[in-house]
Design an enzyme around this catalytic site. Structure first.
Site, short mmCIF file in Angstrom:
data_model
loop_
_atom_site.label_atom_id
_atom_site.label_comp_id
_atom_site.label_asym_id
_atom_site.label_seq_id
_atom_site.Cartn_x
_atom_site.Cartn_y
_atom_site.Cartn_z
N ARG A 155 0.82 -1.22 0.00
CA ARG A 155 0.00 0.00 0.00
C ARG A 155 0.85 1.27 0.00
O ARG A 155 0.66 2.17 -0.82
CB ARG A 155 -0.91 0.03 1.23
CG ARG A 155 -2.06 -0.96 1.22
CD ARG A 155 -2.88 -0.79 2.48
NE ARG A 155 -4.02 -1.70 2.54
CZ ARG A 155 -3.94 -2.95 3.00
NH1 ARG A 155 -2.78 -3.41 3.44
NH2 ARG A 155 -5.00 -3.73 3.03
N ILE A 156 1.81 1.33 0.94
CA ILE A 156 2.58 2.57 1.09
C ILE A 156 3.59 2.73 -0.02
O ILE A 156 3.73 3.82 -0.60
CB ILE A 156 3.25 2.59 2.48
CG1 ILE A 156 2.19 2.63 3.58
CG2 ILE A 156 4.19 3.80 2.59
CD1 ILE A 156 2.74 2.44 4.98
N ALA A 230 11.30 4.93 5.82
CA ALA A 230 10.16 5.27 6.66
C ALA A 230 9.35 4.02 6.98
O ALA A 230 8.15 4.08 7.21
CB ALA A 230 9.27 6.31 5.97
N ARG A 232 10.89 0.29 8.62
CA ARG A 232 11.38 -0.35 9.84
C ARG A 232 12.88 -0.16 9.95
O ARG A 232 13.61 -0.32 8.99
CB ARG A 232 11.03 -1.85 9.87
CG ARG A 232 9.54 -2.13 10.11
CD ARG A 232 9.13 -1.75 11.52
NE ARG A 232 7.76 -2.09 11.84
CZ ARG A 232 6.73 -1.26 11.73
NH1 ARG A 232 6.93 -0.02 11.28
NH2 ARG A 232 5.52 -1.62 12.07
N ASP A 256 13.13 7.86 9.25
CA ASP A 256 12.06 8.10 10.23
C ASP A 256 12.02 7.00 11.27
O ASP A 256 11.31 7.10 12.25
CB ASP A 256 10.70 8.20 9.53
CG ASP A 256 9.59 8.55 10.50
OD1 ASP A 256 9.69 9.61 11.15
OD2 ASP A 256 8.62 7.77 10.63
N GLU A 261 14.53 2.77 19.44
CA GLU A 261 13.78 4.02 19.59
C GLU A 261 13.24 4.15 21.01
O GLU A 261 12.70 3.18 21.55
CB GLU A 261 12.61 4.05 18.59
CG GLU A 261 13.06 4.02 17.15
CD GLU A 261 11.88 3.94 16.17
OE1 GLU A 261 10.72 3.92 16.63
OE2 GLU A 261 12.13 3.90 14.96
N HIS A 280 10.07 8.87 14.18
CA HIS A 280 9.02 7.89 13.89
C HIS A 280 7.67 8.59 13.81
O HIS A 280 6.68 8.19 14.44
CB HIS A 280 8.99 6.78 14.93
CG HIS A 280 8.40 5.50 14.42
ND1 HIS A 280 8.87 4.27 14.76
CD2 HIS A 280 7.35 5.27 13.57
CE1 HIS A 280 8.15 3.33 14.17
NE2 HIS A 280 7.21 3.91 13.43
#
Length: 315
Positions: A155-156, A230, A232, A256, A261, A280
């Site tokens: 999708r992305i 953007a 993983r 990102d 994190e 993120h």
């Protein structure tokens, strides 16, 4: 009279769970918000839960074995890598995710990062802040002459490819699980790395993709290429990425996501002069914040209505 089923929010990350809480309560659930990723706190607070709704909290086999009433774990994101799927299968616990709530936001963020790298914006900004007024210090490229490689065309990745396609000379894509959308030349991974001026990552974290861009693959890139991630943080070998930046194989990286994190204050990727790092945040907007929470709660309701999709089901 039967007691109401219990739904428990574990860690609440960046989002207000109130719309989801309201939806679940209106559907007959008793809802608790723990606001914790601590395993013992989750097990204690969700000991009688039928549904566990998580942000990024790991859900391990040990935790699941102690949650005897649990029927579903609902993640707040596309990724389900924080959940022990084998344990869920063994215990008959369903797993759901939120696949489409921030497709536009993440693709837009990756696009913005890509354009920033191609035109040297973060590096020129730092130079001006240091008193250097010289645009020739960066190699600023013409968009219509570059080739962009998109790794992962779900999708992305497909949305990103459609966004950047009209701006650049060529878009090539690598998709291990399907086919490329119109306007994207589907190639093997090594060919994509060989021909791309900029590479954007859009894959989930799985045993097959972790460390995908290692030293060998990064060395295939054209000297001065750029990298955007953007998706993983563990898709890239961090040590190899730092070497590629130091050696000039990569002229810049926009990230990102990071392997750990939040990062330490002295994290070398964050402090590197050739990186652009955001916290993120690619998925964030008022619209996506609403949709993430509502879709997560709706996935719980769908499961109990018998219409949900179980991502822990091998079939």
């Amino acid at each position: 009279m039967a007691s109401a089923p219990v739904a428990v929010y574990a860690d609440v990350v960046d989002l207000d769970p109130a719309p989801g809480v309201r939806l679940l309560e209106e559907s007959g659930f008793e809802v608790r918000v723990l606001d914790s990723a601590d395993p013992d706190a989750i097990v204690s607070g969700a000991h009688d839960a039928a549904a566990l709704l998580i942000g990024y909290a790991p859900v391990t086999a040990s935790m699941l074995d102690r949650l005897g009433s649990l029927q579903i774990v609902a993640t707040q994101s596309v990724g389900i890598d924080s959940v022990d799927l084998d344990a869920c299968r063994r215990l008959g616990i369903a797993v759901s995710n939120v696949p489409g709530a921030a497709t536009e936001e993440v693709a837009s963020h990756a696009l913005a990062m890509s354009l920033a790298l191609v035109r040297g914006l973060p590096f020129l900004d730092r130079a001006v802040a240091d008193g250097v007024w010289d645009g020739t210090r960066e190699q600023l490229l013409r968009l219509s002459e570059i080739t962009v490689g998109v790794i992962g065309l779900g999708r992305i990745g497909a949305r990103y490819a459609r966004m950047i396609g009209p701006l650049v000379g060529r878009v090539v894509g690598y998709e291990p699980y399907g086919t490329a959308p119109d306007g994207v030349e589907q190639v093997e991974l090594d060919e994509l790395l060989d021909v791309s001026d900029l590479v954007s990552l859009h894959l989930p974290s799985t045993p097959d993709t972790q460390g995908l861009l290692d030293a060998g693959r990064l060395s295939r890139l054209r000297r001065g290429a750029m990298l955007v991630n953007a998706s993983r943080g563990d898709l890239i070998d961090t040590a190899a990425l730092l070497r590629a930046l130091d050696d000039g194989v990569l002229s810049g990286a926009a990230l990102d996501v990071l392997p750990h994190e939040p990062p330490a204050r002295d994290d070398p990727l964050v402090r590197h002069p050739r990186t652009l790092v955001t916290p993120h945040a690619a998925y964030l907007s008022p619209a996506s914040a609403r949709d993430y929470v509502l879709h997560q709660a709706q996935s719980v309701l769908a499961h109990f209505a018998g219409t949900g999709t179980n991502l822990a089901d091998p079939g």
